[in-house]
Design a protein around this motif. Structure first.
Motif, PDB file in Angstrom:
ATOM      1  N   THR A  39      17.299  22.604 -32.235  1.00 15.88           N
ATOM      2  CA  THR A  39      15.427  22.937 -33.214  1.00 15.88           C
ATOM      3  C   THR A  39      15.120  24.240 -33.111  1.00 15.88           C
ATOM      4  O   THR A  39      14.443  24.786 -32.275  1.00 15.88           O
ATOM      5  CB  THR A  39      14.832  21.681 -33.706  1.00 15.88           C
ATOM      6  OG1 THR A  39      15.715  20.588 -34.039  1.00 15.88           O
ATOM      7  CG2 THR A  39      14.598  21.919 -34.398  1.00 15.88           C
ATOM      8  N   SER A  44      19.392  21.129 -43.299  1.00 11.06           N
ATOM      9  CA  SER A  44      19.969  20.544 -42.479  1.00 11.06           C
ATOM     10  C   SER A  44      20.709  21.549 -42.995  1.00 11.06           C
ATOM     11  O   SER A  44      21.446  21.180 -44.194  1.00 11.06           O
ATOM     12  CB  SER A  44      19.658  19.252 -42.691  1.00 11.06           C
ATOM     13  OG  SER A  44      21.493  18.404 -41.941  1.00 11.06           O
ATOM     14  N   ARG A  65      22.721  26.535 -37.356  1.00 13.47           N
ATOM     15  CA  ARG A  65      21.216  26.675 -38.004  1.00 13.47           C
ATOM     16  C   ARG A  65      20.423  27.524 -38.466  1.00 13.47           C
ATOM     17  O   ARG A  65      20.553  27.744 -39.843  1.00 13.47           O
ATOM     18  CB  ARG A  65      20.489  25.148 -37.190  1.00 13.47           C
ATOM     19  CG  ARG A  65      20.134  26.735 -36.217  1.00 13.47           C
ATOM     20  CD  ARG A  65      19.024  25.270 -34.871  1.00 13.47           C
ATOM     21  NE  ARG A  65      18.970  25.977 -34.281  1.00 13.47           N
ATOM     22  CZ  ARG A  65      19.050  26.972 -32.853  1.00 13.47           C
ATOM     23  NH1 ARG A  65      20.341  25.795 -32.920  1.00 13.47           N
ATOM     24  NH2 ARG A  65      19.254  27.217 -31.814  1.00 13.47           N
ATOM     25  N   HIS A 100      22.377  20.552 -35.299  1.00  7.56           N
ATOM     26  CA  HIS A 100      23.333  18.789 -34.599  1.00  7.56           C
ATOM     27  C   HIS A 100      24.671  19.347 -33.842  1.00  7.56           C
ATOM     28  O   HIS A 100      25.833  19.025 -34.304  1.00  7.56           O
ATOM     29  CB  HIS A 100      23.464  18.830 -36.222  1.00  7.56           C
ATOM     30  CG  HIS A 100      22.250  17.612 -37.592  1.00  7.56           C
ATOM     31  ND1 HIS A 100      21.792  16.774 -37.221  1.00  7.56           N
ATOM     32  CD2 HIS A 100      22.303  18.917 -38.500  1.00  7.56           C
ATOM     33  CE1 HIS A 100      20.927  17.406 -38.532  1.00  7.56           C
ATOM     34  NE2 HIS A 100      21.179  18.314 -39.280  1.00  7.56           N
ATOM     35  N   ARG A 112      23.689  12.568 -38.788  1.00  9.08           N
ATOM     36  CA  ARG A 112      22.125  13.666 -38.730  1.00  9.08           C
ATOM     37  C   ARG A 112      21.040  12.125 -39.137  1.00  9.08           C
ATOM     38  O   ARG A 112      19.561  12.938 -38.686  1.00  9.08           O
ATOM     39  CB  ARG A 112      22.700  13.974 -39.750  1.00  9.08           C
ATOM     40  CG  ARG A 112      23.845  14.929 -39.121  1.00  9.08           C
ATOM     41  CD  ARG A 112      23.683  16.173 -40.599  1.00  9.08           C
ATOM     42  NE  ARG A 112      24.504  17.335 -40.659  1.00  9.08           N
ATOM     43  CZ  ARG A 112      25.368  18.676 -40.416  1.00  9.08           C
ATOM     44  NH1 ARG A 112      23.857  18.895 -41.985  1.00  9.08           N
ATOM     45  NH2 ARG A 112      26.269  18.798 -40.156  1.00  9.08           N
ATOM     46  N   GLY A 158      18.868  20.004 -47.195  1.00  2.52           N
ATOM     47  CA  GLY A 158      20.127  19.819 -46.844  1.00  2.52           C
ATOM     48  C   GLY A 158      20.970  20.474 -47.505  1.00  2.52           C
ATOM     49  O   GLY A 158      20.478  20.157 -48.623  1.00  2.52           O
ATOM     50  N   GLY A 213      24.194  18.487 -45.205  1.00  2.96           N
ATOM     51  CA  GLY A 213      23.106  18.885 -45.050  1.00  2.96           C
ATOM     52  C   GLY A 213      22.211  17.950 -46.127  1.00  2.96           C
ATOM     53  O   GLY A 213      21.280  16.754 -46.383  1.00  2.96           O
ATOM     54  N   SER A 230      22.711  14.437 -46.050  1.00  2.00           N
ATOM     55  CA  SER A 230      22.249  13.178 -44.838  1.00  2.00           C
ATOM     56  C   SER A 230      20.393  13.545 -45.326  1.00  2.00           C
ATOM     57  O   SER A 230      19.909  12.295 -44.670  1.00  2.00           O
ATOM     58  CB  SER A 230      22.474  14.524 -43.541  1.00  2.00           C
ATOM     59  OG  SER A 230      23.551  14.722 -43.051  1.00  2.00           O
TER      60      SER A 230
END
Length: 375
Positions: free
Chosen positions: A66, A130, A137, A159, A191, A217, A221, A224
């Motif tokens: 992250t 996300s 990312r 992820h 996720r 997202g 994403g 999610s």
């Protein structure tokens, strides 16, 4: 493949068209300047969930990389790297018919944050980002930097095994095992679990103490984000940037939610999941589409592809304009729902953004809740 599932393929096609410049110098890639007043810091966070096996590599615990972005004290030093050289090589490997460019060219992209700069505060509103399926990312870095410059802490989630390239601190590089399965409902569930684990770990691994949490997202994403809002009470508002819902909402989601997408996501368009999910958004809600955009317009790929010499396919709108629209509407939503600052930009069409269409205008009652149904 549905348009809402396009990922690096959009950038692939754009880059392939730039073969006429193959003998030119490598492009100078740069993200647009953040629009907020605050300097930006960034740091990397490697987390291992020893209580959960990775659904794509079940002989291993689930790991996450992250990237944190946050308003920071002014400091000198080089700007943070966009992706590592190894990640750049792997990402470029998946782009078809790429003209000759250095395989580390994406790692040279200029960002605006200083690595490990001290944050100005530990108590900030937190935005979880996300990315789309198979995207690194880093594809949402421009949005993350802009939000951080406006005073938000941002956690940009990698992820694992759902991106073409994720490099870990020990040099391991993982690839997109989930791309082989293409089980999108499983991706969404995974996720949601990733976000819950990240939120558990943040106070243990960082000084950050969020005073409000939202999730944004792109593509899957965005689906999610809806999943997370449905299952995690800590996350109180969400945005879906041009993502198909997997599955479409079959239950009411009583939290503020913004749909922001391409013209293909207009009511009655090719993605029925937005029409099906819309009645189940029972709190504040907006459904906006942006003329002249394509699926990856809401990511860094819009601007980066132009810097390779062309724009994204099916995207007549300029990349800097798509970035401006995305940043301003996302920030307006977050300012209203995390900071409690009313945003007239979200009340209806405006002359300053004629490209933005309010598909389902909503009226405010005294509580600020959107009315249900179509006008």
């Amino acid at each position: 493949m549905r348009p809402t599932l396009l990922t690096a393929l959009a950038l692939s096609a754009a880059l392939a068209l730039s073969g006429t410049t193959a003998n030119a110098a490598p492009p100078q890639l740069a993200l647009p300047e953040p629009t907020g007043p605050l300097p930006i810091g960034t740091s990397q966070l490697h987390l291992v969930d020893h209580q959960r096996l990775d659904p794509w590599a079940p002989d291993q615990p689930r790991e996450l990389m992250t990237t944190l972005w946050y308003p920071a004290a002014p400091t000198d030093g080089p700007s943070a790297q966009y992706v590592t050289p190894a990640e750049s090589r792997e990402i470029l490997h998946h782009l078809q018919d790429l003209p000759p460019v250095p395989d580390d060219v994406l790692s040279t992209t200029r960002t605006h944050a200083r690595t490990d700069a001290p944050p100005i505060s530990a108590t900030l509103p937190l935005v979880l980002l996300s990315p789309g399926f198979s995207h690194p990312r880093a594809a949402l870095t421009g949005l993350a930097e802009d939000l951080a410059s406006r005073g938000y802490a941002v956690a940009l989630i990698g992820h694992n095994h759902e991106s073409h390239a994720t490099e870990f601190p020990d040099g391991r590089l993982t690839t997109c095992l989930a791309c082989q399965a293409q089980d999108y409902a499983k991706v969404v569930r995974t996720r949601g679990d990733d976000v819950a684990f990240l939120l558990d770990e943040l106070p243990r691994k960082t000084p950050l103490r969020p005073n409000g949490i939202a999730m944004v997202g792109h593509s899957i994403g965005g689906a999610s984000a809806a999943q997370t809002l449905s299952t995690d009470p800590r996350v109180t508002a969400g945005i879906n940037l041009d993502g198909t819902f997997f599955p479409a909402l079959g239950h009411d989601l009583a939290k503020p939610f913004l749909l922001l997408g391409t013209p293909e996501h207009r009511p009655g368009g090719t993605d029925e999941s937005w029409d099906t999910s819309w009645p189940h958004l029972t709190d504040w809600r907006r459904w906006l589409t942006v003329s002249g955009t394509s699926h990856s317009s809401f990511t860094d790929f819009s601007i980066l592809s132009e810097q390779f010499g062309v724009g994204l396919p099916d995207e007549p709108l300029d990349g800097h304009r798509t970035a401006e629209i995305t940043r301003d509407y996302v920030a307006a939503f977050l300012d209203e729902h995390l900071r409690g600052i009313p945003q007239p930009l979200l009340d209806g069409p405006t002359a300053g953004y004629p490209e933005v269409i309010f598909e389902n205008p909503a009226t405010r009652d005294d509580s600020g809740q959107a009315s249900r149904g179509r006008p």
